[in-house]
Design a protein around this motif. Sequence first.
Motif, short mmCIF file in Angstrom:
data_model
loop_
_atom_site.label_atom_id
_atom_site.label_comp_id
_atom_site.label_asym_id
_atom_site.label_seq_id
_atom_site.Cartn_x
_atom_site.Cartn_y
_atom_site.Cartn_z
N HIS A 86 0.82 -1.21 0.00
CA HIS A 86 0.00 0.00 0.00
C HIS A 86 0.85 1.26 0.00
CE1 HIS A 86 -3.74 -2.18 1.82
NE2 HIS A 86 -3.46 -2.54 0.59
N GLU A 87 2.08 1.12 0.46
CA GLU A 87 2.95 2.29 0.54
C GLU A 87 3.61 2.61 -0.80
OE1 GLU A 87 2.99 4.02 3.32
OE2 GLU A 87 1.61 2.56 4.19
N GLN A 88 3.51 1.70 -1.74
CA GLN A 88 4.23 1.85 -3.00
C GLN A 88 3.30 2.29 -4.13
OE1 GLN A 88 7.55 1.49 -3.03
NE2 GLN A 88 7.48 0.96 -0.85
N PRO A 89 3.63 3.35 -4.84
CA PRO A 89 2.84 3.70 -6.04
C PRO A 89 3.03 2.63 -7.10
CG PRO A 89 4.81 5.04 -5.91
CD PRO A 89 4.76 4.26 -4.62
N PHE A 90 2.13 2.59 -8.07
CA PHE A 90 2.22 1.56 -9.11
C PHE A 90 2.16 2.20 -10.48
CE2 PHE A 90 0.17 -1.51 -12.01
CZ PHE A 90 1.13 -2.51 -11.96
N ASP A 91 3.16 1.88 -11.30
CA ASP A 91 3.21 2.34 -12.69
C ASP A 91 3.19 1.11 -13.58
OD1 ASP A 91 3.67 3.36 -15.19
OD2 ASP A 91 5.35 4.64 -14.60
N PRO A 92 2.08 0.81 -14.26
CA PRO A 92 2.00 -0.41 -15.06
C PRO A 92 3.00 -0.45 -16.21
CG PRO A 92 0.14 1.05 -15.51
CD PRO A 92 0.85 1.61 -14.32
N ARG A 93 3.52 0.69 -16.62
CA ARG A 93 4.48 0.71 -17.73
C ARG A 93 5.84 0.16 -17.33
NH1 ARG A 93 3.95 6.99 -18.83
NH2 ARG A 93 4.16 6.82 -16.55
N THR A 94 6.16 0.22 -16.04
CA THR A 94 7.50 -0.18 -15.61
C THR A 94 7.51 -1.18 -14.46
OG1 THR A 94 7.59 1.75 -14.14
CG2 THR A 94 8.51 2.01 -16.36
#
Length: 302
Positions: A86-94
């Motif tokens: 939950h603390e980590q943002p998520f970027d589907p591209r990378t």
Amino acid sequence: MNLRSVDLNLLVILDALLAEQNVSRAGERLGLTQSATSAALARLRNLFDDPLLTPVGRKMELTAKGEALIPPLREAMAAIEGALSHEQPFDPRTDARTFSISASDYAILILLAPFVRAISTEAPNVTIHLLPRTSDPAGALRMAKADLVIEPKALFPEEDYPSQHLFSDRWLCAVDRHVGGGKRMNKTQFLALPHLIYSIGAERQLNTADMELAEMGIARRIEVTVESFLLAPFLIQGTSLISLVLERATKRLSGLEEISIRELPYQLRPLEEMMYWHPRNTTDPAHRWLRERLLTVAQKLD
């Protein structure tokens, strides 16, 4: 047991040992040597005062204590993993992430196939594990065996799990084209002909349409049952069998020239496909992306 005295790393190893039921495979899963994994197992046996794994013939099997530890351990591990993610943002591209989705072969054909195509380029490091439909969808979520369950609303009994409507479909019936009749199957013919039905698991859980017909007191002659919904139209070719089918599936299956799709003689409720998840994943950025992307694909189906 005093938690302060427990090496919590042992719980990660215990989770792998209970899942693999094999010391070598558990070590490979965690990147540990066999001797290190064996040493950890010895410490765990001492900690729980139980063998946990015992040799039976040429393989290892869980003791009763080992079996009993699986549900609470999986829940605890999933909660910890969820809290950290939950603390980590998520970027589907990378970003790399793995998701497990439990669904019927029908839902895979209609929704998950276009979903996989949609994310293949936009999320190159995301891995999707497609799991067969289970007769205990709530348990699969609770024990973190699946991140998402795609299930008909009528078949998911738990009300405490978050959910989202995906799409609906209507029931029709399929027969070999040599079986006489018009565009609508009449009740006399429907009851006279033998039926092939879709069911799941050892308990043969029925689909929503067969459940509704049973509730209406409509007795049919069941000659064949099958767990794969998509196989039903192919199995009835060259027979007098009737099978209930869903309209969206009939439009996507090729090779059905010998099959006649007809209206049912009874008014049945539409199938409402939902996605369910465990509350611990509601605010997880990656999980939220997964749900939003699935919903976007579902909204484009029509």
